[in-house]
Design a protein around this motif. Sequence first.
Motif, PDB file in Angstrom:
ATOM      1  N   VAL A  42       0.835  -1.202   0.000  1.00 52.24           N
ATOM      2  CA  VAL A  42       0.000   0.000   0.000  1.00 52.24           C
ATOM      3  C   VAL A  42       0.868   1.250   0.000  1.00 52.24           C
ATOM      4  O   VAL A  42       0.623   2.202  -0.752  1.00 52.24           O
ATOM      5  N   ILE A  56      -5.632  -6.385  -2.131  1.00 51.94           N
ATOM      6  CA  ILE A  56      -4.890  -5.226  -1.628  1.00 51.94           C
ATOM      7  C   ILE A  56      -4.418  -4.344  -2.779  1.00 51.94           C
ATOM      8  O   ILE A  56      -4.616  -3.122  -2.770  1.00 51.94           O
ATOM      9  N   ALA A  94      -5.441  -0.536  -3.399  1.00 50.92           N
ATOM     10  CA  ALA A  94      -4.388   0.462  -3.180  1.00 50.92           C
ATOM     11  C   ALA A  94      -4.021   1.164  -4.484  1.00 50.92           C
ATOM     12  O   ALA A  94      -3.640   2.338  -4.480  1.00 50.92           O
ATOM     13  N   GLY A 112      -4.694   5.894   2.338  1.00 52.80           N
ATOM     14  CA  GLY A 112      -3.636   4.903   2.459  1.00 52.80           C
ATOM     15  C   GLY A 112      -3.501   4.372   3.883  1.00 52.80           C
ATOM     16  O   GLY A 112      -3.356   3.162   4.098  1.00 52.80           O
ATOM     17  N   LEU A 162      -6.353   1.938   4.721  1.00 47.16           N
ATOM     18  CA  LEU A 162      -6.112   0.609   4.156  1.00 47.16           C
ATOM     19  C   LEU A 162      -5.038  -0.137   4.959  1.00 47.16           C
ATOM     20  O   LEU A 162      -5.171  -1.345   5.222  1.00 47.16           O
TER      21      LEU A 162
END
Length: 539
Positions: free
Chosen positions: A98, A139, A143, A182, A185
């Motif tokens: 990420v 992911i 991201a 960000g 996440l």
Amino acid sequence: MISAILFLLVLTFLFLGVPVAVSLGLSSLIIIIFFSSDSVSSVALQLFKASQNYTLLAIPFFVLASAFMSTGGVARRIIRFAIASVGHFKGGLAMASVLACMMFAALSGSSPATVVAIGTIAIAGMRQVGYTRDFSAGIIANAGTLGILIPPSIVMVVYAAATDVSVGRMFLAGVVPGIVAGLMLMIAIYVMARVKNLPAEEWKGFGEIVAGGKEAGWGLFLIIIILGGIYGGVFTPTEAAAVAAVYAFAVALFVYRDMGPMKGQPWIAEDASPSARIGFSGTVYAVAFFFVFMILSFFATADMDGVTLQGRTVLGLVLSLGVMFAYIIWRGRPHGDVSILGALRDSLPVWGRNLGLTARNFFPAFFAEDTRKVMVEASRTTIMLMFIIVNALLFAHVLTSERIPQTITDAMIGAGFTWFTFLIAVNLLLLLGGQFMEPSGLLLIVAPVVFPIAMELGVDPVHLGIIMVVNMEIGMITPPIGLNLFVTSGITGMSLLQVVKAALPFVAVLFAFLILVTYVPMLSTWLPYSLMGPEIVTR
């Protein structure tokens, strides 16, 4: 009546599979010919006017910079730095992915490019240490959407061109929301990692962070050039895009040497003496420090009286020499016989070899096969985007000439809409549209309609832009037309349905982020208005 016919035509063409650009342009042309008092000559005028839009010139340059950064080894170096920074936490490799997407987003301005560049390396790395394929793909798919939120962003340039909002303010407005998204996440990954007992990477110390930062530094310095140049008043966003393209070309071919005629050529030969290595590295650090100091000191002293270019240059040279001497002494200590003068003398053949190599390959680099491929790919992307934009601006012209936004505004205000309920309606509209359309095309259709309504209801134009960009993010990971889903499917070999299921848990995080951005305007407006003042919109 005309507005209903116009939107019905657009939707009909889209459902028939007609490309977005053609649907917009053809619908607008039909309305002008058969239903409007406007002249057909206005079509040519609008197309010419769109081609003269200075703001839109930033798009091909940002696309080109992104292509060079994606093709070169920037992504691999950024991932190393990200792993060194956060890899030692539970789920650290996923969190590092990420973080790497966030950093690469600040170079590319494109979500699909971020997914390809980071995902190709990160997903394979996560699989090797025990992460499931679904978790890894989910992911990266999510991201990667940060590519259009963290500046510079091509979608933000499109919004600015469609609404006449400042590109500079839009770029600044994306900084805080991009960081928050960000972090949300990464927090979600950390919680899941604790529950699922996901592995953590070994802590390699601050030395690895420094080494990773040095390796990725040339690529990450582009962030300082773009944002620093814009907000330091050195150049406009469009000029910053041109500088970014040239810098990305130079870094990929002449510094990292991951492509072109010098591909694989090391800066220092394997048989070079320790003294030559230390001297060469010391001079490189001194030169790099000097340029960074000159740029940062320009911004830091812009409002100070009595600070001259000559004074900053002299101070920069003195500090750079200090850095060089300190490095040579520090690194030469284990090799007792290395002196400062000896290291500098031994570094001269290394400099001569590299300067000669660069001189011989300078012009061939422009015509190398790798360069040609990057230019062709960037040209295709640019032509696609610009064709959509030109037709969308013609569509916006028809909306304006027929006063369709004003009619919708009056109807919504008459129905009792407030800014709160209006933003709910905008989010629902964009979330639905984002499932079926490419972000730039959808934004160019919706922005001319909702922008006047937002201004009438007191919604900040920059805040509205960030809301629309976040909706475009979610649209890129929702079926059936989510671009990031297709890109992730392509690099993992998973079916589209598998990617959708993998991305779903993290989509919930972005939905929560959308609510936060929508109803906490300060996230979007604090930074741009602190540095540049409020956006002035003439209604």
